[in-house]
Scaffold this motif. Sequence first.
Motif, PDB file in Angstrom:
ATOM      1  N   LEU A 113       0.886  -1.241   0.008  1.00 58.03           N
ATOM      2  CA  LEU A 113       0.168   0.001  -0.029  1.00 58.03           C
ATOM      3  C   LEU A 113       0.624   1.159   0.184  1.00 58.03           C
ATOM      4  N   LEU A 114       2.083   1.238   0.767  1.00 60.64           N
ATOM      5  CA  LEU A 114       2.828   2.453   0.691  1.00 60.64           C
ATOM      6  C   LEU A 114       3.543   2.348  -0.767  1.00 60.64           C
ATOM      7  N   ALA A 115       3.887   1.296  -1.231  1.00 60.27           N
ATOM      8  CA  ALA A 115       4.557   1.339  -2.684  1.00 60.27           C
ATOM      9  C   ALA A 115       3.477   1.964  -3.664  1.00 60.27           C
ATOM     10  N   MET A 116       2.326   1.643  -3.551  1.00 62.22           N
ATOM     11  CA  MET A 116       1.214   2.203  -4.435  1.00 62.22           C
ATOM     12  C   MET A 116       1.063   3.688  -4.074  1.00 62.22           C
ATOM     13  N   ALA A 117       1.143   4.029  -2.800  1.00 68.49           N
ATOM     14  CA  ALA A 117       0.868   5.631  -2.784  1.00 68.49           C
ATOM     15  C   ALA A 117       2.145   6.204  -3.587  1.00 68.49           C
ATOM     16  N   TYR A 118       3.475   5.590  -3.186  1.00 72.47           N
ATOM     17  CA  TYR A 118       4.708   6.422  -3.928  1.00 72.47           C
ATOM     18  C   TYR A 118       4.285   6.335  -5.551  1.00 72.47           C
ATOM     19  N   ASP A 119       3.688   5.290  -6.181  1.00 71.22           N
ATOM     20  CA  ASP A 119       3.257   5.158  -7.618  1.00 71.22           C
ATOM     21  C   ASP A 119       2.553   6.377  -7.869  1.00 71.22           C
ATOM     22  N   ARG A 120       1.404   6.598  -7.044  1.00 67.29           N
ATOM     23  CA  ARG A 120       0.341   7.688  -7.486  1.00 67.29           C
ATOM     24  C   ARG A 120       1.283   9.165  -6.986  1.00 67.29           C
ATOM     25  N   PHE A 121       2.104   9.165  -6.019  1.00 71.94           N
ATOM     26  CA  PHE A 121       2.724  10.458  -5.945  1.00 71.94           C
ATOM     27  C   PHE A 121       3.441  10.723  -7.140  1.00 71.94           C
ATOM     28  N   PHE A 214       1.110  11.430   4.564  1.00 69.76           N
ATOM     29  CA  PHE A 214       1.972  12.845   3.991  1.00 69.76           C
ATOM     30  C   PHE A 214       2.152  12.914   2.431  1.00 69.76           C
ATOM     31  N   SER A 215       2.144  11.710   2.070  1.00 69.99           N
ATOM     32  CA  SER A 215       2.363  11.666   0.427  1.00 69.99           C
ATOM     33  C   SER A 215       0.867  12.369  -0.162  1.00 69.99           C
ATOM     34  N   TYR A 216      -0.102  11.970   0.210  1.00 69.57           N
ATOM     35  CA  TYR A 216      -1.522  12.386   0.023  1.00 69.57           C
ATOM     36  C   TYR A 216      -1.567  13.736   0.242  1.00 69.57           C
ATOM     37  N   SER A 228      -7.393  23.241 -14.433  1.00 66.11           N
ATOM     38  CA  SER A 228      -8.559  22.813 -15.186  1.00 66.11           C
ATOM     39  C   SER A 228      -9.348  21.940 -13.983  1.00 66.11           C
ATOM     40  N   GLY A 229     -10.407  22.223 -13.715  1.00 66.25           N
ATOM     41  CA  GLY A 229     -11.255  21.378 -12.979  1.00 66.25           C
ATOM     42  C   GLY A 229     -11.422  20.187 -13.431  1.00 66.25           C
ATOM     43  N   GLU A 230     -11.626  19.678 -14.743  1.00 67.62           N
ATOM     44  CA  GLU A 230     -11.614  18.598 -15.017  1.00 67.62           C
ATOM     45  C   GLU A 230     -10.364  17.588 -14.879  1.00 67.62           C
ATOM     46  N   GLU A 231      -9.369  18.421 -15.233  1.00 69.58           N
ATOM     47  CA  GLU A 231      -7.939  17.666 -14.911  1.00 69.58           C
ATOM     48  C   GLU A 231      -7.762  17.358 -13.460  1.00 69.58           C
ATOM     49  N   ARG A 232      -8.236  18.166 -12.514  1.00 72.65           N
ATOM     50  CA  ARG A 232      -8.177  17.935 -11.162  1.00 72.65           C
ATOM     51  C   ARG A 232      -8.757  16.815 -10.872  1.00 72.65           C
ATOM     52  N   ALA A 233     -10.133  16.747 -11.257  1.00 73.56           N
ATOM     53  CA  ALA A 233     -11.227  15.428 -10.946  1.00 73.56           C
ATOM     54  C   ALA A 233     -10.431  14.126 -11.611  1.00 73.56           C
ATOM     55  N   LYS A 234      -9.935  14.257 -12.777  1.00 71.60           N
ATOM     56  CA  LYS A 234      -9.130  13.092 -13.409  1.00 71.60           C
ATOM     57  C   LYS A 234      -8.069  12.569 -12.565  1.00 71.60           C
ATOM     58  N   ALA A 235      -7.188  13.384 -11.928  1.00 73.47           N
ATOM     59  CA  ALA A 235      -6.304  13.131 -11.326  1.00 73.47           C
ATOM     60  C   ALA A 235      -6.293  12.532  -9.953  1.00 73.47           C
ATOM     61  N   LEU A 236      -7.404  13.114  -9.307  1.00 74.35           N
ATOM     62  CA  LEU A 236      -7.928  12.493  -7.923  1.00 74.35           C
ATOM     63  C   LEU A 236      -8.612  11.412  -8.309  1.00 74.35           C
ATOM     64  N   ASN A 237      -9.110  10.988  -9.507  1.00 75.38           N
ATOM     65  CA  ASN A 237      -9.865   9.747  -9.725  1.00 75.38           C
ATOM     66  C   ASN A 237      -9.071   8.660  -9.721  1.00 75.38           C
ATOM     67  N   THR A 238      -7.679   8.934 -10.210  1.00 73.13           N
ATOM     68  CA  THR A 238      -6.912   7.903 -10.055  1.00 73.13           C
ATOM     69  C   THR A 238      -6.328   7.545  -8.814  1.00 73.13           C
TER      70      THR A 238
END
Length: 312
Positions: A113-121, A214-216, A228-238
């Motif tokens: 789960l930590l490695a996955m957080a690093y990936d999203r970071f 902390f990474s989040y 862009s609001g659309e880009e923000r939503a897309k980034a958070l959705n991942t």
Amino acid sequence: MWLNTTDLPFFLTGFPGMEKAHHWISIPLLVVYMSIIFGNGLLLFLIRDDHNLHEPMYYFLAMLATTDLGVTLTTMPTVLGVLWINHREIGHGACFSQAYFIHTLSIVESGVLLAMAYDRFIAIRNPLRYTSILTNSRVMKIGMVVLTRASLSIMPIIIRLHWFPYCRSHVLSHAFCLHQDVIKLACADITFNRLYPVVVVFAMVLLDFLIIFFSYILILKTVLGIASGEERAKALNTCVSHICCILVFYITVVGLTFIHRFGKNAPHVVHITMSYVYFLFPPFMNPVIYSIKTKQIQSGILRLFSLSHSRA
């Protein structure tokens, strides 16, 4: 003076006082076990078979699915053995091995789960260098570090279990072997085995959570800076699927800890049930979360079933 009964096997316990209902209790447990095997097995098959999923994010998801399968396949045989045919005996070697894999895989899950957080970071903070930073070899190295860290950290307390004399009752509290359950039966100084797991939990699981948190914060700061609001939503959705898996894992950890620490007056069946929730709920939910929230996984499942349907 204690009678040394070290050579006797341990005896597993199902649901005390509910032995007549063991066969009925085994039905929902079997359904959950089979669902976990099917769900995580399906994820692994899709990630291996679908070239669209050959990305670091999905490689880490494959590690998570493998870990969840490991936890399930480690606990399932003894649990069903107790509930189906009342096979309660387990040798010391088998018991200690089971405890080792159960506790190791719990630490592995936290590390993945930590490695996955690093990936999203990396994907959100530095998207242009994502593929150059998280190469296949680096993903593999991260996986090896996560596995090695967990394997070595649990080994000292499990090795010591082989040295202890067991002269008290050999009856364990669950249908699988846990380190904290076994040491209660030892007639020796178990100070190290009591304190060391606390250090491991604080040094690894809690630290992993704090780093993820902390990474989040940094991820959220980056996302809020996107115009862009659309880009923000897309980034958070991942990140949504990963956040849900984190919550499922750590909420069950906290729930189990609270029951053990503050629920001493609670019925024993509550403690047993909470231990099953801890071991079964995250492996059951993780494939469901990723299947619902990740479009690439949904597309892979639809392709797989449409291909099967067309062949039929």
